[in-house]
Design a protein around this motif. Structure first.
Motif, PDB file in Angstrom:
ATOM      1  N   GLN A   1       0.792  -0.917   0.233  1.00 22.42           N
ATOM      2  CA  GLN A   1      -0.124   0.578  -0.144  1.00 22.42           C
ATOM      3  C   GLN A   1       0.741   0.662  -0.018  1.00 22.42           C
ATOM      4  N   VAL A   2       0.516   2.296  -0.348  1.00 21.06           N
ATOM      5  CA  VAL A   2       1.400   3.580  -0.556  1.00 21.06           C
ATOM      6  C   VAL A   2      -0.206   4.999   0.324  1.00 21.06           C
ATOM      7  N   ALA A   3       1.196   5.005   1.960  1.00 18.06           N
ATOM      8  CA  ALA A   3       0.073   5.915   2.274  1.00 18.06           C
ATOM      9  C   ALA A   3       0.856   7.296   1.920  1.00 18.06           C
ATOM     10  N   LEU A   4      -0.235   8.087   1.892  1.00 21.10           N
ATOM     11  CA  LEU A   4       0.354   9.836   1.631  1.00 21.10           C
ATOM     12  C   LEU A   4      -0.085  10.479   2.800  1.00 21.10           C
ATOM     13  N   PRO A   5       1.272  11.648   2.422  1.00 21.10           N
ATOM     14  CA  PRO A   5       1.066  12.454   3.147  1.00 21.10           C
ATOM     15  C   PRO A   5       0.587  13.344   3.981  1.00 21.10           C
ATOM     16  N   LYS A   6       0.648  13.625   5.437  1.00 18.32           N
ATOM     17  CA  LYS A   6      -0.717  14.077   5.967  1.00 18.32           C
ATOM     18  C   LYS A   6      -0.209  16.154   5.928  1.00 18.32           C
ATOM     19  N   GLU A   7       0.934  16.466   5.406  1.00 15.24           N
ATOM     20  CA  GLU A   7       0.429  18.310   5.217  1.00 15.24           C
ATOM     21  C   GLU A   7      -0.903  17.895   3.368  1.00 15.24           C
ATOM     22  N   ILE A   8      -0.286  16.863   2.912  1.00 19.07           N
ATOM     23  CA  ILE A   8      -0.958  16.827   1.502  1.00 19.07           C
ATOM     24  C   ILE A   8      -2.751  16.310   1.594  1.00 19.07           C
TER      25      ILE A   8
ATOM     26  N   GLY B   1       5.419   3.347  10.573  1.00 22.17           N
ATOM     27  CA  GLY B   1       5.316   5.147  10.490  1.00 22.17           C
ATOM     28  C   GLY B   1       5.255   5.158   9.032  1.00 22.17           C
ATOM     29  N   GLY B   2       5.193   3.559   7.971  1.00 26.53           N
ATOM     30  CA  GLY B   2       4.929   3.788   6.709  1.00 26.53           C
ATOM     31  C   GLY B   2       5.945   5.035   5.941  1.00 26.53           C
ATOM     32  N   ALA B   3       7.298   3.838   7.037  1.00 26.75           N
ATOM     33  CA  ALA B   3       8.251   4.671   6.493  1.00 26.75           C
ATOM     34  C   ALA B   3       9.156   5.015   4.671  1.00 26.75           C
ATOM     35  N   SER B   4       9.206   3.252   5.074  1.00 28.32           N
ATOM     36  CA  SER B   4       9.041   2.738   3.099  1.00 28.32           C
ATOM     37  C   SER B   4       7.825   2.660   1.940  1.00 28.32           C
ATOM     38  N   GLN B   5       6.725   3.203   1.983  1.00 25.25           N
ATOM     39  CA  GLN B   5       5.700   2.861   1.836  1.00 25.25           C
ATOM     40  C   GLN B   5       5.394   4.523   1.293  1.00 25.25           C
ATOM     41  N   LEU B   6       5.818   5.903   2.268  1.00 23.18           N
ATOM     42  CA  LEU B   6       5.638   7.140   2.226  1.00 23.18           C
ATOM     43  C   LEU B   6       5.633   7.503   0.383  1.00 23.18           C
ATOM     44  N   ALA B   7       4.031   8.123   0.188  1.00 26.60           N
ATOM     45  CA  ALA B   7       4.754   9.252  -1.535  1.00 26.60           C
ATOM     46  C   ALA B   7       5.381  10.163  -0.959  1.00 26.60           C
ATOM     47  N   THR B   8       5.971  10.503  -2.038  1.00 24.77           N
ATOM     48  CA  THR B   8       6.510  11.921  -2.131  1.00 24.77           C
ATOM     49  C   THR B   8       5.508  12.274  -2.749  1.00 24.77           C
ATOM     50  N   VAL B   9       5.800  14.099  -3.307  1.00 22.75           N
ATOM     51  CA  VAL B   9       3.486  14.227  -3.510  1.00 22.75           C
ATOM     52  C   VAL B   9       4.041  15.681  -4.017  1.00 22.75           C
ATOM     53  N   THR B  10       4.314  15.907  -5.630  1.00 24.42           N
ATOM     54  CA  THR B  10       4.162  17.437  -5.458  1.00 24.42           C
ATOM     55  C   THR B  10       2.684  17.919  -6.484  1.00 24.42           C
ATOM     56  N   GLY B  11       2.475  18.826  -6.859  1.00 22.66           N
ATOM     57  CA  GLY B  11       1.441  19.691  -7.420  1.00 22.66           C
ATOM     58  C   GLY B  11       0.875  20.283  -6.113  1.00 22.66           C
ATOM     59  N   ASP B  12      -0.816  20.291  -5.937  1.00 11.55           N
ATOM     60  CA  ASP B  12      -1.537  21.659  -4.735  1.00 11.55           C
ATOM     61  C   ASP B  12      -2.913  21.219  -5.459  1.00 11.55           C
ATOM     62  N   GLU B  13      -3.907  21.315  -4.443  1.00 13.95           N
ATOM     63  CA  GLU B  13      -5.300  20.777  -4.317  1.00 13.95           C
ATOM     64  C   GLU B  13      -5.847  21.845  -5.630  1.00 13.95           C
ATOM     65  N   SER B  14      -5.303  22.128  -6.674  1.00 14.86           N
ATOM     66  CA  SER B  14      -6.211  23.198  -7.304  1.00 14.86           C
ATOM     67  C   SER B  14      -5.684  22.471  -8.756  1.00 14.86           C
ATOM     68  N   SER B  15      -4.267  22.237  -9.121  1.00 19.48           N
ATOM     69  CA  SER B  15      -4.099  21.918 -10.115  1.00 19.48           C
ATOM     70  C   SER B  15      -3.604  20.009 -10.391  1.00 19.48           C
ATOM     71  N   GLY B  16      -3.936  19.578  -8.843  1.00 18.04           N
ATOM     72  CA  GLY B  16      -4.020  18.508  -8.789  1.00 18.04           C
ATOM     73  C   GLY B  16      -2.900  18.072  -8.317  1.00 18.04           C
ATOM     74  N   TYR B  17      -2.543  16.581  -8.139  1.00 18.85           N
ATOM     75  CA  TYR B  17      -1.171  16.464  -6.847  1.00 18.85           C
ATOM     76  C   TYR B  17      -0.315  14.947  -8.329  1.00 18.85           C
TER      77      TYR B  17
END
Length: 333
Positions: free
Chosen positions: A209-216, A248-264
């Motif tokens: 499974q892929v974990a999504l970052p909290k701030e995103i 804590g999802g260390a090896s499954q936490l995704a890196t994410v770019t973009g924003d809620e307006s343009s998409g991630y």
């Protein structure tokens, strides 16, 4: 004299009496590979690599030395291990998974999301894992799963298969998934060794499974349509999650770019080691599925972590050799 067999390009059709779109999963995958070879021949693959190299990232994407942890597929895989099987249907090989295919064309709503998984063959000196087939699925903006949730039994959106290219990359166009009570926001995937093996879920060489970052997630869930996710996130942490909590999802936490307006754009490096025995996928009776409370009612089976899934969803995957569970409520992962 018998008429010559029907062909598509240089390949004979495996089901000559059927239309082109009904030739099955293996034929779809073969067509995808042929198209990639053509694109590579005219240099478009190199252009794509150059563009990717220029893309910003939220943190380092250097290769990890750790194998991707094996995780449960949960009770809503749609791979035949617990009820319905989407993997034998023609049309499942697709990069845009936002809409259902077949009898329905319903499109899932939500913030645009591109998912990119980078498959690495640890048993081959960490070479790109070209040719593996990757099945991805996740919940929608409401926290519900196609094929299982009440009212969505005839939908199959947010599910799809891609074959890793020369660089071990698979990409999907989707929407940002919700957070439902009891589970950290996540995306499921299964990795199969080749295109011929994907129609049998027991052939998976990795399930995770892929974990999504909290701030995103916080930014995404502040937008219209994700209101319930805001409430559900308040009581959750990665370390307390019953799937990602061990590290804590260390090896499954995704890196994410973009924003809620343009998409991630969501990226994860997936290290697969075929010298080890897969331990993910269907869980034994009585536990291991992971908690969660997608919309709906009911209680989980005895011994399973807490939470309730979409109403009308099947229970835990049956043991090997048994029949599929009848629809009931259970916990999800």
């Amino acid at each position: 004299m018998n008429p010559p067999p029907r062909r598509f390009g240089s390949r004979p059709l495996p089901r000559p009496e059927e239309d082109l779109e009904d030739q099955g999963l293996t034929f779809d995958v073969g067509t995808l590979i042929e198209r990639r070879k053509v694109l590579a021949g005219v240099g478009l693959g190199a252009v794509g690599l150059a563009l990717a190299a220029c893309s910003p990232t939220s943190n380092s994407e250097s290769l990890s030395s750790a194998e991707i942890p094996d995780e449960t597929a949960g009770p809503y895989p749609g791979d035949g291990s617990n009820g319905p099987d989407i993997l034998e249907k023609s049309g499942i090989v697709r990069s845009d998974i936002r809409s259902s295919f077949g009898e329905s064309t319903t499109t899932a709503e939500g913030i645009p999301m591109t998912l990119e998984l980078n498959l690495v063959d640890m048993a081959n000196s960490n070479a790109p894992y070209e040719g593996v087939a990757v099945y991805v699925w996740h919940c929608d903006r409401n926290g519900e799963y196609s094929m299982y949730s009440a009212g969505l039994e005839n939908e199959n959106y947010l599910r799809g298969v891609q074959v890793a290219d020369h660089d071990g990359i698979v990409r999907y166009t989707s929407v940002f998934p919700a957070c439902y009570a009891g589970r950290w926001p996540h995306i499921h995937f299964e990795v199969y060794p080749d295109t011929d093996s994907i129609t049998d879920s027991t052939n998976a060489i990795a399930t995770s499974q892929v974990a999504l970052p909290k701030e995103i997630c916080d930014a995404a869930y502040a937008t219209s349509g994700y209101e319930q996710s805001v409430t559900n996130m308040k009581s959750l942490t990665l370390k307390a999650d019953n799937v990602f909590g061990d590290d804590g999802g260390a090896s499954q936490l995704a890196t994410v770019t973009g924003d809620e307006s343009s998409g991630y754009t969501v990226k994860l490096i997936v290290n697969v080691d075929t010298t080890t025995e897969p331990t993910g996928g269907s869980a034994p009776d009585g536990g291991g599925m992971g908690g969660g409370t997608p919309p709906g009612g009911g209680t989980p089976p005895s011994g399973a972590p807490g939470g309730t899934p979409p109403s009308g969803a099947p229970s835990m995957p049956p043991k090997e050799g048994s029949t599929s569970a009848s629809p009931s409520t259970t916990s999800d992962s």
